[in-house]
Write an enzyme that holds these catalytic residues in place. Structure first.
Site, PDB file in Angstrom:
ATOM      1  N   CYS A 152      63.381  33.492 -43.383  1.00 51.39           N
ATOM      2  CA  CYS A 152      61.940  33.188 -43.091  1.00 51.39           C
ATOM      3  C   CYS A 152      61.219  34.562 -42.422  1.00 51.39           C
ATOM      4  CB  CYS A 152      61.653  32.181 -42.108  1.00 51.39           C
ATOM      5  SG  CYS A 152      62.613  32.215 -40.744  1.00 51.39           S
ATOM      6  N   GLY A 153      61.908  35.683 -43.248  1.00 52.21           N
ATOM      7  CA  GLY A 153      61.066  36.986 -42.834  1.00 52.21           C
ATOM      8  C   GLY A 153      61.314  37.201 -41.452  1.00 52.21           C
TER       9      GLY A 153
END
Length: 290
Positions: A91-92
């Site tokens: 998720c980055g």
């Protein structure tokens, strides 16, 4: 230079990865809508509870009727930090932003000579913080098996915090999470839970109320519930932020996979054309030699 077979295998591998990232993006988009609705629905309740708490706090003032959770111990020597992150990655920079924000705060406290204790909510925050502050982590809350976040999950964390406070384990408790703004914007946030940091003025700051039972008795029940509500809101904000960050990260990964496939396809076609040209030249040269 890789062979044609190696390039074909690489292209097939990247295409398989692209299908996975595309599927994960679609799943995150579907979950984001529900998570965003839950986070937005929790905000008015938590804000209204903060306003009620502010009004009752004004009525009590700093008198002896005020519960310890509101007034604190009168010291700030020992700080308990609740760091809430996601249980999974991909998720980055969502998890690393929260952990970095908490890590900076920890270093400031340690530099000021304060004692720090950490409760990690979420596997990723625990994995990041244990590298530098493993000895400061006193507990870890695992929510991997929880399919849908409920108030009971936040209430269990709140009860742990209140139990530690009653044992005199800390003076100040601060919650770290990421406030959801949009798919591409999640803001790392720190919120003090103990002593209860009520807003300076509530929505009905000018109103006068009579309380029954006494305001002190109301606060004794309201503040523990408010701690659980604020933790629940933080968990919902995190869930929405995680899905938004994951959707954005998987979209970028899908696009990057597409670019890589194009580059590998061009390389494959050029190398294949060069090989065909070389074979034709060899055939023509052999025919002319005859």
């Amino acid at each position: 230079m890789p062979s044609l077979k190696d390039l074909r295998n690489r292209i097939a591998s990247v295409k398989a990865t692209q299908k996975i990232t595309k599927a994960m993006q679609m799943v995150a988009a579907a979950k984001l809508r529900r998570a965003q609705e839950a986070a937005e629905a929790a905000r008015p309740y938590s804000e209204r509870m903060g306003a009620v708490l502010a009004n009752i706090t004004q009525a009590v003032g700093g008198g002896g009727d005020a519960p310890a959770l509101m007034t604190g111990t009168g010291k700030d020597d020992v700080h308990l930090l609740i760091v809430a992150t996601a249980e999974r990655g991909l998720c980055g920079g969502f998890n690393s932003q929260i952990a970095r924000f908490a890590r900076d705060h920890i270093r400031k406290l340690l530099a000021a000579g304060k004692q720090v204790k950490i409760i990690c909510v979420g596997k990723k925050g625990y994995d990041i913080l244990r590298r530098d502050f493993g000895s400061l982590i006193i507990d870890r809350v695992d929510l991997r098996e929880v399919k849908t976040l409920g108030f009971v999950n936040a209430d269990a964390i709140a009860k742990k915090v209140i139990h530690l406070f009653e044992q005199g384990q800390f003076d100040v408790c601060t919650l770290f999470y990421s406030q959801f703004k949009s798919v591409i914007s999640q803001i790392p946030t720190a919120q003090q839970l103990v002593p209860a940091a009520a807003p300076a003025s509530g929505g009905d700051a000018g109103a006068v109320y009579e309380y029954e039972p006494e305001p002190g008795e109301i606060l004794a029940d309201l503040i523990p519930r408010n701690i659980a509500v604020q933790i629940f809101r933080a968990l919902l904000e995190n869930a929405a932020g995680e899905m938004g960050a994951k959707m954005s990260a998987m979209d970028n990964a899908t696009r990057n996979a597409g670019d890589m496939i194009n580059k590998l396809s061009i390389t494959y076609n050029r190398q294949r054309q060069a090989q065909i040209t070389k074979e034709l030249i060899e055939i023509i040269s052999g025919a002319e030699a005859l």
